[in-house]
Design a protein around this motif. Structure first.
Motif, mmCIF file in Angstrom:
data_model
loop_
_atom_site.group_PDB
_atom_site.id
_atom_site.type_symbol
_atom_site.label_atom_id
_atom_site.label_comp_id
_atom_site.label_asym_id
_atom_site.label_seq_id
_atom_site.Cartn_x
_atom_site.Cartn_y
_atom_site.Cartn_z
ATOM 1 N N THR A 182 0.821 -1.212 0.000
ATOM 2 C CA THR A 182 0.000 0.000 0.000
ATOM 3 C C THR A 182 0.859 1.269 0.000
ATOM 4 N N ILE A 183 2.026 1.182 0.632
ATOM 5 C CA ILE A 183 2.873 2.369 0.749
ATOM 6 C C ILE A 183 3.676 2.520 -0.533
ATOM 7 N N PRO A 184 3.484 3.600 -1.309
ATOM 8 C CA PRO A 184 4.258 3.754 -2.542
ATOM 9 C C PRO A 184 5.755 3.788 -2.233
ATOM 10 N N LEU A 185 6.541 3.172 -3.123
ATOM 11 C CA LEU A 185 7.973 3.051 -2.880
ATOM 12 C C LEU A 185 8.650 4.399 -2.736
ATOM 13 N N ILE A 186 8.215 5.357 -3.566
ATOM 14 C CA ILE A 186 8.884 6.653 -3.523
ATOM 15 C C ILE A 186 8.629 7.319 -2.177
ATOM 16 N N VAL A 187 7.453 7.042 -1.580
ATOM 17 C CA VAL A 187 7.115 7.635 -0.289
ATOM 18 C C VAL A 187 7.950 7.013 0.814
ATOM 19 N N ILE A 188 7.960 5.680 0.847
ATOM 20 C CA ILE A 188 8.723 5.012 1.894
ATOM 21 C C ILE A 188 10.206 5.338 1.730
ATOM 22 N N GLY A 189 10.657 5.386 0.478
ATOM 23 C CA GLY A 189 12.067 5.700 0.213
ATOM 24 C C GLY A 189 12.413 7.094 0.687
ATOM 25 N N ALA A 190 11.515 8.041 0.449
ATOM 26 C CA ALA A 190 11.796 9.421 0.853
ATOM 27 C C ALA A 190 11.833 9.536 2.373
ATOM 28 N N VAL A 191 10.844 8.920 3.034
ATOM 29 C CA VAL A 191 10.779 9.030 4.490
ATOM 30 C C VAL A 191 12.008 8.381 5.124
ATOM 31 N N SER B 12 -9.560 -4.774 3.629
ATOM 32 C CA SER B 12 -8.880 -3.581 3.129
ATOM 33 C C SER B 12 -8.807 -2.515 4.205
ATOM 34 N N PHE B 13 -9.897 -2.400 4.963
ATOM 35 C CA PHE B 13 -9.920 -1.386 6.013
ATOM 36 C C PHE B 13 -8.804 -1.639 7.017
ATOM 37 N N PHE B 14 -8.646 -2.893 7.419
ATOM 38 C CA PHE B 14 -7.604 -3.177 8.405
ATOM 39 C C PHE B 14 -6.211 -3.026 7.806
ATOM 40 N N VAL B 15 -6.076 -3.378 6.540
ATOM 41 C CA VAL B 15 -4.778 -3.188 5.892
ATOM 42 C C VAL B 15 -4.406 -1.706 5.881
ATOM 43 N N LEU B 16 -5.382 -0.856 5.544
ATOM 44 C CA LEU B 16 -5.112 0.582 5.512
ATOM 45 C C LEU B 16 -4.774 1.096 6.904
ATOM 46 N N LEU B 17 -5.484 0.556 7.902
ATOM 47 C CA LEU B 17 -5.213 0.965 9.274
ATOM 48 C C LEU B 17 -3.777 0.619 9.662
ATOM 49 N N GLY B 441 -5.347 3.819 -9.495
ATOM 50 C CA GLY B 441 -5.172 3.971 -8.059
ATOM 51 C C GLY B 441 -3.814 4.549 -7.696
ATOM 52 N N GLY B 442 -2.821 4.293 -8.555
ATOM 53 C CA GLY B 442 -1.466 4.722 -8.225
ATOM 54 C C GLY B 442 -1.065 6.064 -8.797
ATOM 55 N N ILE B 443 -1.872 6.633 -9.705
ATOM 56 C CA ILE B 443 -1.369 7.819 -10.417
ATOM 57 C C ILE B 443 -1.257 9.042 -9.518
ATOM 58 N N VAL B 444 -2.155 9.163 -8.541
ATOM 59 C CA VAL B 444 -2.113 10.366 -7.706
ATOM 60 C C VAL B 444 -0.778 10.452 -6.961
ATOM 61 N N GLY B 445 -0.301 9.296 -6.521
ATOM 62 C CA GLY B 445 0.965 9.305 -5.791
ATOM 63 C C GLY B 445 2.169 9.223 -6.691
ATOM 64 N N GLY B 446 1.952 8.877 -7.966
ATOM 65 C CA GLY B 446 3.082 8.600 -8.841
ATOM 66 C C GLY B 446 3.690 9.805 -9.502
ATOM 67 N N ALA B 447 3.078 10.983 -9.312
ATOM 68 C CA ALA B 447 3.552 12.147 -10.044
ATOM 69 C C ALA B 447 4.414 13.070 -9.188
ATOM 70 N N PHE B 479 -0.438 10.442 2.298
ATOM 71 C CA PHE B 479 -0.374 8.982 2.290
ATOM 72 C C PHE B 479 -1.757 8.361 2.391
ATOM 73 N N LEU B 480 -2.615 8.960 3.209
ATOM 74 C CA LEU B 480 -3.953 8.399 3.387
ATOM 75 C C LEU B 480 -4.710 8.391 2.062
ATOM 76 N N VAL B 481 -4.609 9.502 1.320
ATOM 77 C CA VAL B 481 -5.307 9.577 0.035
ATOM 78 C C VAL B 481 -4.706 8.568 -0.946
ATOM 79 N N VAL B 482 -3.377 8.569 -1.042
ATOM 80 C CA VAL B 482 -2.722 7.686 -2.007
ATOM 81 C C VAL B 482 -2.930 6.220 -1.653
ATOM 82 N N GLY B 483 -2.705 5.872 -0.383
ATOM 83 C CA GLY B 483 -2.868 4.490 0.053
ATOM 84 C C GLY B 483 -4.318 4.038 -0.053
ATOM 85 N N GLY B 484 -5.227 4.915 0.345
ATOM 86 C CA GLY B 484 -6.645 4.583 0.272
ATOM 87 C C GLY B 484 -7.072 4.317 -1.154
ATOM 88 N N LEU B 485 -6.633 5.196 -2.070
ATOM 89 C CA LEU B 485 -6.971 5.001 -3.485
ATOM 90 C C LEU B 485 -6.385 3.696 -3.999
#
Lengths: 362, 507
Positions: A182-191, B12-17, B441-447, B479-485
């Motif tokens: 769930t944690i994007p690599l770039i995020v975990i890497g940066a932190v 999924s909820f517990f994984v996000l938690l 799901g990954g694009i928001v965090g990927g940019a 992280f919450l937005v990216v992980g949740g998505l």
């Protein structure tokens, strides 16, 4: 099914050409061990072989030119290199730091083939870019290898254990994998890079490796789930083998294709991740250097000193491209369904030969 | 199905938690939010430290502080920054900006990747296939920040220089570009050597004459499609979609598509010099697009005869493309005013930021401004993600083309077009659909990196600034937005797969 799909127009009486054609692949690998077949197929992939040679050249060049200098848990390993400068030395700038490398011979109107004092040029304060880029390449290679080793080990073990034991072990391990994924690599890497980046490339690589095994674990689990139902596993169990022996000696060697191919892809991704982190300022820290950091520091100088920008980029792409091609070659080599496709001319020749033999027999 | 979805949602909820808990502690570990205050020598230093400690509950250890954060989050409160600003407001603004950046790039990358992947699969082992394979490997290996700097240098600065004084394409450029177009088309379109040669000649000629015409009418200073361009695009898409979806033998589909394209052309002048002045909001444009699709479907239904479905699709696609061409032409009409305005001064392609400050104008000018700012980051994002889609769709279609039912379809005498479009393509889309869902799901965090290089203040900036200032709440909101998505779309990917592929049973 197979004789439904390719009904021969004239059934050849004894073996015949058609049969030989169908068994072209089988004949080729007759009497060879699995590893010999894989090796043979790999060396047939020209792109992969060329990439392997280029990668070997880059590795030797990078590690011999400026010598290596790595601190592993407080132990300093240092060797001298054959190049006249190191990445920390600051020689005086010559001719505006322009690169002295020239590959166009004099008779073609160039400056002649020469290497010069600063083949890749110098930056504003005079650092030799060849030495700096070689150091950055070393970092990338070290990170690639360490990440590959750590992530492969963790991913394989977790995937194999989850797939073999199933039930609650599987549930716990796979939910844990989900958490990490769930944690994007770039995020975990940066932190984490912010916290550990100043400890050097080696520690950074270990950290990256601790979080990049997830994809491999899922693939290995899926493979092991199907392998554990096969007869040879039952046979091993009846013979009294322990679970550990079954997993490591009987199941995992059969999943080696998946593991190796994904390790190479993971290594290419690790290089890009490290350069991206260093570019953002969370990776390797000064006074040490890395390819991403060189680009980050010099991106504003593109108009005046483009070589500060071209050379590190070229080396990142070269390494990543080589690894990706080797991965592709390995995928082809390990894929049991892969067939050598004869080209149109060979097919036409075979068809003509078949017609001839049919005519002779008639 | 319902039981499966509920079970997955709970898991999924517990994984996000768990992931947020892990992340919260890692962020706390990465730095001390009081660092800048401790180093300062302000007279009221202790007071500042106390107030920030109070604001962020820093007197509670990180694992327990997480639950305070979670408690506030359940009430919809993302907390405050170290400067006391509400993260909710920051997040809202950042999310909008990032979505604007990544949406177009993702859509274009998917469409392009699919088209290229499918054509390479259909022309397996051709020169075109090998070239695309090599290029996609190259794109896989490109660091995005490096590409971004190159784009800034060559596309933005180079193209702006080109536009600045009397933009005319050089003869050499026209020649090389036309040759490349010829090679591309002749390797995509099948046939004998002679037919390939004819294709090559036609493609070279068409490209070269188009570029020459563009030079003659000074197209790069005053771009536009005019009614001729719209007519070519509209009628061409009518024929193209008919050929692709139903085959040209289906006259009903062809006439329906031509009718829709003709309707669009009839509305060209009323729209450009009348209706378009009353369109002042983006939703109006979207409503018009929907209306066009509706009209297309309606015409298809009326003219469809016995087999309405495919005819309606053809007509709707044609209508959408024709209307799109008209809208594009309308945007191009304001280009000259935009580029020569005082704020732009003839250098339209922007390298930084998401809009020109203080720019005022109609919806159409605003659209052009968004385009000039989105161009470079979108190109960078497309270059990187396009390779993945190409490889996946190629592999997926090849896998399907080797199936027995494809052989059956051929054996019963279906046209190759029907085999590919109806039997193979649809099944090849199943695995691609799941990858697309996963990717969205990954694009928001990927940019993050793209935003940094092009100076967008989106989610990446929220994350980076938070991390640089050791400010935990913005980082966690990101992280919450990216992980949740990511989790949500992972679930959607599974459901889509189960819905599309009857072989998968979710229970």
């Amino acid at each position: 099914m197979s004789n439904l799909s390719t009904p021969p127009p004239v059934p050849p009486p004894t073996g015949g050409v058609t049969d030989a054609e169908n068994n072209l692949e089988n004949k080729e690998v007759e009497g060879l061990s699995q590893s010999q077949i894989v090796r043979r197929r790999f060396f047939r992939h020209k792109g992969a072989v060329a990439s392997m040679v280029s990668l070997a050249f880059i590795v030797v060049l990078a590690f011999s030119a400026v010598g290596f200098d790595f601190a592993v848990f407080g132990v300093q390993i240092k060797t001298p290199g054959w190049w006249q400068w190191t990445w920390t030395e600051i020689p005086t700038a010559q001719s505006g730091g322009r690169p002295t490398l020239s590959l166009v011979p004099q008779w073609m109107g160039g400056d002649g083939v020469r290497f010069g004092d600063h083949p890749f040029g110098q930056d504003e304060i005079g650092r030799d870019i060849f030495a700096v880029v070689m150091r950055g390449t070393q970092q990338s290679i070290v990170i690639m290898v360490v990440v590959g080793l750590i992530a492969t080990t963790i991913g394989t073990v977790i995937g194999a254990v989850a797939g073999y034991y199933r039930g609650w072990v599987d549930a716990i391990l796979m939910r844990f994998t989900d958490v990490i994924i769930t944690i994007p690599l770039i995020v975990i890497g940066a932190v984490l890079g912010l916290a550990f980046g100043n400890l050097g490339a080696f520690v950074l690589a270990i950290i990256i490796g601790l979080f990049t095994w997830t994809g491999l674990a899922r693939l290995v689990r899926a493979d092991v789930l199907s392998l554990r139902e096969r007869e040879f596993v039952d046979a091993a169990r009846v013979a009294g083998a322990t679970d550990r022996r079954i997993i490591f000696k009987h199941i995992l060697p059969n999943a080696i294709g998946v593991i190796i191919v994904n390790t190479t892809l993971l290594m290419a991704a690790a290089i890009l991740l490290e350069t991206a982190l260093s570019f953002l300022g969370y990776g390797v820290q000064s006074p040490d250097t890395s390819l991403g950091k060189i680009i980050s520091e010099n991106q504003s100088a593109f108009a005046t000193r483009p070589w500060l920008f071209w050379w590190p980029g070229v080396f990142i792409i070269a390494i990543a491209l080589c690894i990706n091609f080797i991965g592709d070659g390995l995928r082809d080599a390990f894929d049991p369904r892969q067939k050598r496709i004869p080209n149109a001319r060979a097919l036409a020749k075979a068809a003509a030969a078949r017609d001839n033999s049919a005519a002779v027999q008639a | 199905m319902a039981a499966f979805v509920i079970r997955r949602l709970i898991a999924s909820f517990f994984v996000l938690l768990a992931a947020t808990f892990l992340m919260y502690n890692l962020v706390a570990l990465s730095g001390d939010p009081l660092e800048d205050l401790r180093a300062s020598n302000a007279p009221n230093k202790q007071q500042l430290i106390d107030s920030r400690t109070d604001l962020l509950n820093l007197d509670v250890i990180a694992p327990l502080r997480y639950f305070l954060w979670l408690g506030a989050l359940i009430q919809g409160d993302f907390g405050v920054t170290t400067q006391g600003r509400s993260v909710n407001a920051l997040l809202e603004q950042a999310l909008g900006s990032t979505l604007q950046l990544v949406t177009i790039a993702t859509v274009v990358a998917i469409i392009l990747g699919l088209i290229v992947g499918i054509t390479t699969a259909l022309r397996q082992y051709s020169g075109y296939d090998y070239t695309v394979t090599f290029i996609s490997f190259l794109f896989f290996s490109l660091p995005i920040f490096w590409v971004a700097v190159l784009l800034k240098q060559f596309v933005a600065i180079g193209f702006n220089d080109f536009l600045e004084d009397d933009p005319q394409l050089s003869l050499a450029f026209i020649a090389i570009f036309s040759l490349l177009a010829g090679l591309l088309w002749s390797s995509i379109i099948p046939g004998s050597t002679k037919r390939k040669a004819v294709t090559f000649m036609i493609a070279v000629g068409a490209t070269a004459s188009m570029l020459t015409i563009m030079n003659l009418v000074d197209w790069f200073s005053v771009p536009g499609l005019t009614i001729i361009g719209v007519a070519i695009i509209g009628l061409g898409s009518a024929v193209g979609f008919t050929a692709l979806i139903t085959g040209l033998k289906n006259r009903r589909a062809l006439y329906a598509a031509l009718t829709v394209a003709g309707l669009g052309l009839a509305l060209y002048f009323p729209f450009q010099f009348g209706i378009s002045f009353y369109i002042t909001e983006w939703w109006m444009l979207a409503a018009l697009a929907l209306a066009t699709i509706g009209v297309g479907l309606g015409v298809g239904w009326l003219m469809g005869g016995a087999d309405k479905g495919p005819v309606m699709r053809v007509a709707a696609f044609t209508g959408f493309i024709t209307a799109g061409a008209i809208a594009l032409d309308r945007f191009m009409m304001v280009w000259d005013d935009y580029a020569t305005s005082g704020l732009i001064r003839g250098r339209p392609i922007a390298t930084i930021g998401s809009s020109t400050p203080n720019l005022e104008g109609s919806l159409w000018v605003e659209g052009v401004d968004i385009y000039t700012h989105l161009l470079l980051p979108t190109m960078a994002l497309i270059l990187i993600s396009f390779a993945t889609y190409t490889r996946y769709s190629r592999a997926s279609l090849l896998e399907v083309m080797n199936q027995d039912y494809i052989r059956t379809a051929r054996a019963k005498g279906l046209a190759e077009r029907t085999v590919v479009v109806r039997h193979a393509f649809r099944n090849a889309l199943i695995p691609i659909a799941t990858i697309v869902a996963f990717d969205i799901g990954g694009i928001v965090g990927g940019a993050v990196i793209t935003e940094r290089v092009f100076g967008w203040t989106g989610m990446g900036a929220l994350f980076q600034n938070g991390l640089d200032n050791t400010d935990p709440n913005p980082v966690m909101a990101f992280f919450l937005v990216v992980g949740g998505l990511a989790i949500l779309f992972n679930l959607i990917a599974d459901l889509v797969y189960a819905a599309l592929d009857p072989r998968i049973r979710v229970n």
